[in-house]
Scaffold this motif. Sequence first.
Motif, PDB file in Angstrom:
ATOM      1  N   ARG A   1       0.829  -1.209   0.000  1.00  0.00           N
ATOM      2  CA  ARG A   1       0.000   0.000   0.000  1.00  0.00           C
ATOM      3  C   ARG A   1       0.861   1.256   0.000  1.00  0.00           C
ATOM      4  NH1 ARG A   1      -1.632   2.829   4.471  1.00  0.00           N
ATOM      5  NH2 ARG A   1      -1.291   1.039   5.857  1.00  0.00           N
ATOM      6  N   VAL A   2       1.895   1.270   0.823  1.00  0.00           N
ATOM      7  CA  VAL A   2       2.720   2.461   0.960  1.00  0.00           C
ATOM      8  C   VAL A   2       3.634   2.641  -0.247  1.00  0.00           C
ATOM      9  CG1 VAL A   2       4.529   3.574   2.317  1.00  0.00           C
ATOM     10  CG2 VAL A   2       2.608   2.452   3.475  1.00  0.00           C
ATOM     11  N   PHE A   3       4.479   1.652  -0.488  1.00  0.00           N
ATOM     12  CA  PHE A   3       5.502   1.844  -1.512  1.00  0.00           C
ATOM     13  C   PHE A   3       4.988   1.552  -2.916  1.00  0.00           C
ATOM     14  CE2 PHE A   3       7.994   1.320   2.387  1.00  0.00           C
ATOM     15  CZ  PHE A   3       8.689   2.511   2.342  1.00  0.00           C
ATOM     16  N   GLY A   4       3.914   0.775  -3.032  1.00  0.00           N
ATOM     17  CA  GLY A   4       3.297   0.643  -4.342  1.00  0.00           C
ATOM     18  C   GLY A   4       2.835   1.995  -4.855  1.00  0.00           C
ATOM     19  N   ARG A   5       2.279   2.782  -3.954  1.00  0.00           N
ATOM     20  CA  ARG A   5       1.812   4.115  -4.329  1.00  0.00           C
ATOM     21  C   ARG A   5       2.971   5.089  -4.541  1.00  0.00           C
ATOM     22  NH1 ARG A   5      -2.760   7.529  -0.954  1.00  0.00           N
ATOM     23  NH2 ARG A   5      -2.787   9.386  -2.284  1.00  0.00           N
ATOM     24  N   LEU A   6       3.934   5.088  -3.607  1.00  0.00           N
ATOM     25  CA  LEU A   6       5.014   6.069  -3.671  1.00  0.00           C
ATOM     26  C   LEU A   6       5.973   5.782  -4.816  1.00  0.00           C
ATOM     27  CD1 LEU A   6       5.770   6.628   0.115  1.00  0.00           C
ATOM     28  CD2 LEU A   6       4.131   7.787  -1.376  1.00  0.00           C
ATOM     29  N   ASP A   7       6.288   4.514  -5.050  1.00  0.00           N
ATOM     30  CA  ASP A   7       7.190   4.179  -6.155  1.00  0.00           C
ATOM     31  C   ASP A   7       6.570   4.566  -7.494  1.00  0.00           C
ATOM     32  OD1 ASP A   7       8.968   3.224  -4.322  1.00  0.00           O
ATOM     33  OD2 ASP A   7       8.574   1.100  -4.700  1.00  0.00           O
ATOM     34  N   ALA A   8       5.265   4.365  -7.625  1.00  0.00           N
ATOM     35  CA  ALA A   8       4.578   4.760  -8.856  1.00  0.00           C
ATOM     36  C   ALA A   8       4.607   6.274  -9.024  1.00  0.00           C
ATOM     37  CB  ALA A   8       3.141   4.254  -8.841  1.00  0.00           C
ATOM     38  N   THR A   9       4.433   7.001  -7.913  1.00  0.00           N
ATOM     39  CA  THR A   9       4.486   8.465  -7.973  1.00  0.00           C
ATOM     40  C   THR A   9       5.863   8.933  -8.412  1.00  0.00           C
ATOM     41  OG1 THR A   9       2.816   8.640  -6.226  1.00  0.00           O
ATOM     42  CG2 THR A   9       4.177  10.581  -6.638  1.00  0.00           C
ATOM     43  N   SER A  10       6.910   8.283  -7.889  1.00  0.00           N
ATOM     44  CA  SER A  10       8.274   8.640  -8.268  1.00  0.00           C
ATOM     45  C   SER A  10       8.520   8.374  -9.749  1.00  0.00           C
ATOM     46  CB  SER A  10       9.272   7.849  -7.416  1.00  0.00           C
ATOM     47  OG  SER A  10      10.605   8.143  -7.788  1.00  0.00           O
ATOM     48  N   ARG A  11       8.083   7.205 -10.231  1.00  0.00           N
ATOM     49  CA  ARG A  11       8.267   6.882 -11.650  1.00  0.00           C
ATOM     50  C   ARG A  11       7.506   7.854 -12.539  1.00  0.00           C
ATOM     51  NH1 ARG A  11       7.544   1.587  -9.587  1.00  0.00           N
ATOM     52  NH2 ARG A  11       5.351   1.629 -10.248  1.00  0.00           N
ATOM     53  N   ASP A  12       6.290   8.180 -12.127  1.00  0.00           N
ATOM     54  CA  ASP A  12       5.495   9.138 -12.900  1.00  0.00           C
ATOM     55  C   ASP A  12       6.183  10.501 -12.955  1.00  0.00           C
ATOM     56  OD1 ASP A  12       3.622   7.187 -13.326  1.00  0.00           O
ATOM     57  OD2 ASP A  12       2.196   7.936 -11.817  1.00  0.00           O
ATOM     58  N   GLY A  13       6.814  10.882 -11.847  1.00  0.00           N
ATOM     59  CA  GLY A  13       7.524  12.156 -11.819  1.00  0.00           C
ATOM     60  C   GLY A  13       8.669  12.185 -12.813  1.00  0.00           C
ATOM     61  N   GLU A  14       9.413  11.095 -12.877  1.00  0.00           N
ATOM     62  CA  GLU A  14      10.521  11.044 -13.832  1.00  0.00           C
ATOM     63  C   GLU A  14      10.011  10.984 -15.270  1.00  0.00           C
ATOM     64  OE1 GLU A  14      14.660   8.641 -14.803  1.00  0.00           O
ATOM     65  OE2 GLU A  14      13.530   8.190 -12.957  1.00  0.00           O
ATOM     66  N   ASP A  15       8.991  10.162 -15.514  1.00  0.00           N
ATOM     67  CA  ASP A  15       8.444  10.067 -16.867  1.00  0.00           C
ATOM     68  C   ASP A  15       7.903  11.409 -17.333  1.00  0.00           C
ATOM     69  OD1 ASP A  15       9.063   7.392 -16.872  1.00  0.00           O
ATOM     70  OD2 ASP A  15       7.012   6.717 -16.394  1.00  0.00           O
ATOM     71  N   GLY A  16       7.259  12.120 -16.416  1.00  0.00           N
ATOM     72  CA  GLY A  16       6.720  13.422 -16.776  1.00  0.00           C
ATOM     73  C   GLY A  16       7.802  14.402 -17.167  1.00  0.00           C
ATOM     74  N   ARG A  17       8.913  14.385 -16.441  1.00  0.00           N
ATOM     75  CA  ARG A  17      10.014  15.271 -16.778  1.00  0.00           C
ATOM     76  C   ARG A  17      10.635  14.904 -18.125  1.00  0.00           C
ATOM     77  NH1 ARG A  17       9.267  20.039 -14.995  1.00  0.00           N
ATOM     78  NH2 ARG A  17       9.664  20.377 -12.794  1.00  0.00           N
ATOM     79  N   ARG A  18      10.764  13.611 -18.391  1.00  0.00           N
ATOM     80  CA  ARG A  18      11.351  13.186 -19.668  1.00  0.00           C
ATOM     81  C   ARG A  18      10.437  13.555 -20.834  1.00  0.00           C
ATOM     82  NH1 ARG A  18      15.883  10.170 -19.140  1.00  0.00           N
ATOM     83  NH2 ARG A  18      16.317   9.227 -17.097  1.00  0.00           N
ATOM     84  N   ASP A  19       9.153  13.734 -20.561  1.00  0.00           N
ATOM     85  CA  ASP A  19       8.218  14.146 -21.602  1.00  0.00           C
ATOM     86  C   ASP A  19       8.222  15.647 -21.836  1.00  0.00           C
ATOM     87  OD1 ASP A  19       7.425  11.534 -22.022  1.00  0.00           O
ATOM     88  OD2 ASP A  19       5.653  11.675 -20.715  1.00  0.00           O
ATOM     89  N   ASP A  20       8.817  16.408 -20.910  1.00  0.00           N
ATOM     90  CA  ASP A  20       8.893  17.856 -21.089  1.00  0.00           C
ATOM     91  C   ASP A  20       9.890  18.188 -22.199  1.00  0.00           C
ATOM     92  OD1 ASP A  20       7.046  18.556 -19.163  1.00  0.00           O
ATOM     93  OD2 ASP A  20       8.524  18.740 -17.557  1.00  0.00           O
ATOM     94  N   ASP A  21       9.433  18.930 -23.191  1.00  0.00           N
ATOM     95  CA  ASP A  21      10.295  19.251 -24.337  1.00  0.00           C
ATOM     96  C   ASP A  21      11.515  20.079 -23.933  1.00  0.00           C
ATOM     97  OD1 ASP A  21       8.549  17.913 -26.006  1.00  0.00           O
ATOM     98  OD2 ASP A  21       7.430  19.727 -26.555  1.00  0.00           O
ATOM     99  N   PHE A  22      11.388  20.868 -22.862  1.00  0.00           N
ATOM    100  CA  PHE A  22      12.465  21.788 -22.522  1.00  0.00           C
ATOM    101  C   PHE A  22      13.424  21.235 -21.464  1.00  0.00           C
ATOM    102  CE2 PHE A  22       9.033  22.644 -19.614  1.00  0.00           C
ATOM    103  CZ  PHE A  22       9.624  22.974 -18.406  1.00  0.00           C
ATOM    104  N   VAL A  23      13.203  19.987 -21.007  1.00  0.00           N
ATOM    105  CA  VAL A  23      14.004  19.413 -19.929  1.00  0.00           C
ATOM    106  C   VAL A  23      14.786  18.203 -20.422  1.00  0.00           C
ATOM    107  CG1 VAL A  23      13.942  18.292 -17.659  1.00  0.00           C
ATOM    108  CG2 VAL A  23      12.401  20.209 -18.150  1.00  0.00           C
ATOM    109  N   THR A  24      16.061  18.150 -20.070  1.00  0.00           N
ATOM    110  CA  THR A  24      16.905  16.975 -20.293  1.00  0.00           C
ATOM    111  C   THR A  24      17.228  16.362 -18.946  1.00  0.00           C
ATOM    112  OG1 THR A  24      17.907  17.953 -22.261  1.00  0.00           O
ATOM    113  CG2 THR A  24      19.083  16.114 -21.231  1.00  0.00           C
ATOM    114  N   VAL A  25      16.987  15.058 -18.789  1.00  0.00           N
ATOM    115  CA  VAL A  25      17.273  14.364 -17.536  1.00  0.00           C
ATOM    116  C   VAL A  25      18.553  13.551 -17.696  1.00  0.00           C
ATOM    117  CG1 VAL A  25      16.467  12.654 -15.869  1.00  0.00           C
ATOM    118  CG2 VAL A  25      14.832  14.238 -16.916  1.00  0.00           C
ATOM    119  N   TYR A  26      19.508  13.823 -16.823  1.00  0.00           N
ATOM    120  CA  TYR A  26      20.736  13.024 -16.745  1.00  0.00           C
ATOM    121  C   TYR A  26      20.650  12.162 -15.499  1.00  0.00           C
ATOM    122  CZ  TYR A  26      22.673  16.415 -20.082  1.00  0.00           C
ATOM    123  OH  TYR A  26      22.895  17.224 -21.174  1.00  0.00           O
ATOM    124  N   ARG A  27      20.737  10.871 -15.662  1.00  0.00           N
ATOM    125  CA  ARG A  27      20.665   9.989 -14.492  1.00  0.00           C
ATOM    126  C   ARG A  27      22.065   9.524 -14.115  1.00  0.00           C
ATOM    127  NH1 ARG A  27      18.027   8.029 -10.916  1.00  0.00           N
ATOM    128  NH2 ARG A  27      16.018   8.957 -11.488  1.00  0.00           N
TER     129      ARG A  27
END
Length: 459
Positions: free
Chosen positions: A83-109
């Motif tokens: 319940r806890v980390f299923g939700r939070l891990d998905a939120t974290s992944r969504d945050g990264e995916d959203g940034r990678r979809d931003d045309d003006f942002v480059t993500v370096y991991r």
Amino acid sequence: MRHHDLLVLGVGTGNAVIDDRFAHLDVALVAEGPFGGTCLNAGCIPSKMLAVTAEVADTVRDSGRHDVRANLEGIAWPDVQERVFGRLDATSRDGEDGRRDDDFVTVYRGRARFTGERELLVDTADGPVPVSADRIVVAAGGRPVVPPVVAESGLPYETSDTVMRLDEVPRRMVVLGGGYIAAELAHVFHAAGTSVTVVEKRDKLLAEQDTSVASAFTEIVRPVHDLRLGRELVRVEGSPGALRLTLDDDSVIEADTLLVAVGRTPNSDRLDLDRAGVTCDDDGLIEVDEQLRTSAGNVWALGDIVPGPPLKHVANREGEVVTHNLLHPDEPRTMSYDVVPSAVFTRPQIAQVGLTEQAAAEQGLDYAIGTCRYEDVAYGWALEDTQGFCKVLADRASGRLLGAHVLGPQAATLIQSFVLAMTFGLGARELAERPLWIHPALTEVVDNALRDLDVGKDA
């Protein structure tokens, strides 16, 4: 070398610095850890979700005091984890995916380190990538401190970064440390069925709190945990799952899990900041001015890597200041740490703002104290609470609020009345007498503590 208009180092609060107002720029984000940083993945949010779970379990255990016949079968730890980390891990992944979809942002991991003024090398999975930027924000956070006696033992240990994701509830856990992280996690695992021993070098738990709060909390949890106060860990032996911990009084504690919660340190030592012209203080914190600018031109810093209370709500405000100053350099805002509240989500809950009594005494202030116990107001009767209290400090002559401390249910909410009053300059008498306080809400402990103050009539 890839060049950007703006680069943000860190994807906790640092990620929140960037919004659509920066879409006209070429922006880079450097992410070593998961998006959301410590707060989302290993700090504020998961620990509070677990703390509420623990509170529910404890409420069932204590239901008899309200004449409710209920039995606790236990905490379903795997289900809680999902319940806890299923939700939070998905939120974290969504945050990264959203940034990678931003045309003006480059993500370096990867982990980055400075190689010169506003130049960095990012160690990515595909190899080192050199980058530079016109402006840089350093929001690289911190990490748990691990004492040499633990790190050099070669035996496994947990920190706040890892312990909440354990697959099973430990049978016997030693918590090394007596601060707020130690208190919250000891509460969680005790509620889940773990036998907890706390080893703390000072003679009280939560020693940075007001002395009345620290003393009360220590006595409240003394029957709950095995407290080894005024003691230090000198040796770690045994094998994984069968640890033997020796203290400085030669006593030995056996446990299957060791949780190290003795504090956190900034990640500045991993960044080669000297190459960027960024200076740090003796604690490794990046020195910044009121606008959160570092000693290097066009480099800002925020969060746990700068001086100031290492709290998420503080970092959020710092992020807002940096965002504004990046967008409006000719109309800069400044950061204030004058009124900073904090809370400990343990059992009982604790919250504070402003000065402790010991700090007021050390400053030589002439202060008055007002108190009210939960058991002295009607809602405290409803809660059957005999432990909670509110304590207020005010300047004796003027009635100016100096600090406030609450121990008991809803403490983190009750403290906000004092935060607002201190922020907007309301005196103790004005706060008590101008608003209407709901009866019989728990807020009456705040009202009554204020009225208990012996302060000047002109307040």
